[in-house]
Design an enzyme around this catalytic site. Structure first.
Site: not given
Ligand code: EPU
Length: 342
Positions: A168, A242, A338
């Protein structure tokens, strides 16, 4: 100044930010062609007042009314400019809507963007924060970026290496901030589709749907469905996706946190470094589904802050600060936003 380049005054940004904050810009200018870009930098407009370059507004929170000029790239156009064996170099103008661009490429048999389907925002904003999702980042598909230097009006191409992309992050968020306008981006795609199923949650979603070898369309649609299941519908609920970055820590920090919280979700990133799921930490601080003022934490994804109706930039700031303080107190890590506060 070009005859078409008009500066609108006291212009509502309500429809130009996905959080749905009703801020007013003192000045607002849309750039619909390269001529508009050139006319803008040749004029004194950007020297007289502060300015902010606003793409799709999917990653910004207006703290207050904006006293300067909001510059909004709105130039459209997508074209295949070169073909080298299986490589397709596709040029897209900055004002194209990212999700439409991804669909257009899939429809034309130019592959490589499927995992980045359905991300809100514009083509011109993609390199700035190196958008990413489901195992792919913009840097993996960008070939070069065309810029206009605001001070001199000079045009130049910069390569992927020049942009110094990170998680990012790019030079456009650092030393190049407000130095250049991005008017178009060239992407290196392929005419042969090879699915990237490295992100486990995406691979599982395909398996659940009984899809073993997805087509590009099936992969992009599945990405869209997974996103819809976790992220709020932008037509109904304002958000900036995010809100925080997932912190990246070294092995020593990781081991300390892991010994206290063995269930913490994490991913190794290169040698000796781990990305921790900020959503997990925020959830474990008890914030999921809670509100503060008119801002809230989305009930299905704690990394996402939402507009509960009539939310102001101040509400979002207060909520973000409260979450940052709680995560720091519990895990000893300071979350970085972010989203950008303007
Ligand atoms: N999780 C929780 N609780 C929550 C949310 C997430 O326990 O409330 C855990 C879950 O176990 C999940 C893990 O966190 O397995 C990761 O969650 P998720 O796959 O939803 O991805 P993220 O790390 O929360 C990132 C990006 C997203 C992108 C997704 C998928 C960042 C800041 N965010 O989110 O990007 O869509 O991965 O690749 O890196 C964005 O940047 O706006 C965005 C949506």
């Amino acid at each position: 100044m070009s005859a078409d380049l008009t500066i609108k005054t006291n212009y509502s940004l309500l429809n130009y930010n996905t959080f749905g904050i009703d801020a007013i810009a003192a000045g607002f200018v849309q750039l619909k062609s390269l001529d508009d870009y050139i006319a803008l930098v040749k004029s004194d407009i950007l020297r007289e007042k502060p300015f902010f370059i606003l793409g799709g507004g999917s990653n910004v929170v207006f703290s207050d009314h904006y006293e300067g000029i909001v510059v909004h790239p709105a130039n459209k156009g997508i074209r295949l400019i070169e073909k080298q064996n299986d490589r397709c170099f596709v040029e897209a103008n900055a004002g194209e809507v990212w999700a439409d661009f991804v669909n257009h490429c899939i429809d034309n048999g130019w592959y490589g963007l499927e995992n980045l389907a359905a991300i809100p925002g514009t083509v011109g904003a993609a390199p700035v924060q190196n958008v990413g999702a489901y195992g792919k980042e913009a840097k993996d598909v960008i070939s070069r970026v065309h810029l206009i230097e605001i001070e001199t009006g000079e045009e130049r191409w910069v390569s992927v290496e020049d942009c110094e992309f990170g998680y990012r992050w790019s030079r456009f968020k650092g030393e190049w901030s407000n130095r250049y306008l991005i008017d178009r981006v060239v992407f290196a795609l392929r005419d042969e589709f090879v699915p990237d199923l490295s992100y486990k949650a995406l691979a599982s979603a395909l398996t659940e749907r009984g899809i073993e070898k997805p087509t590009a369309r099936q992969l992009a649609d599945t990405v869209g469905e997974v996103r819809d299941s976790k992220l709020p519908n932008p037509k109904k609920t304002g958000s900036a996706g995010s809100f925080f970055k997932n912190p990246v820590v070294n092995d020593a920090v990781y081991q300390t946190i892991k010994s206290k919280y063995p269930d913490i979700v994490s991913f190794p990133v290169g040698d000796d470094r781990f990305k921790l799921a900020a959503g997990w930490m925020i959830e474990h601080c008890g914030w999921k589904g809670r509100n503060l003022g008119n801002a809230g934490v989305y009930e299905k994804q704690a990394l996402v802050l939402v507009n509960r109706g009539g939310c102001t930039g101040r509400d979002v700031r207060n909520l973000a600060d409260a979450i940052i303080a709680d995560v720091q107190a519990r895990f000893g890590l300071k979350l970085e936003c972010e989203a950008i506060f303007v």
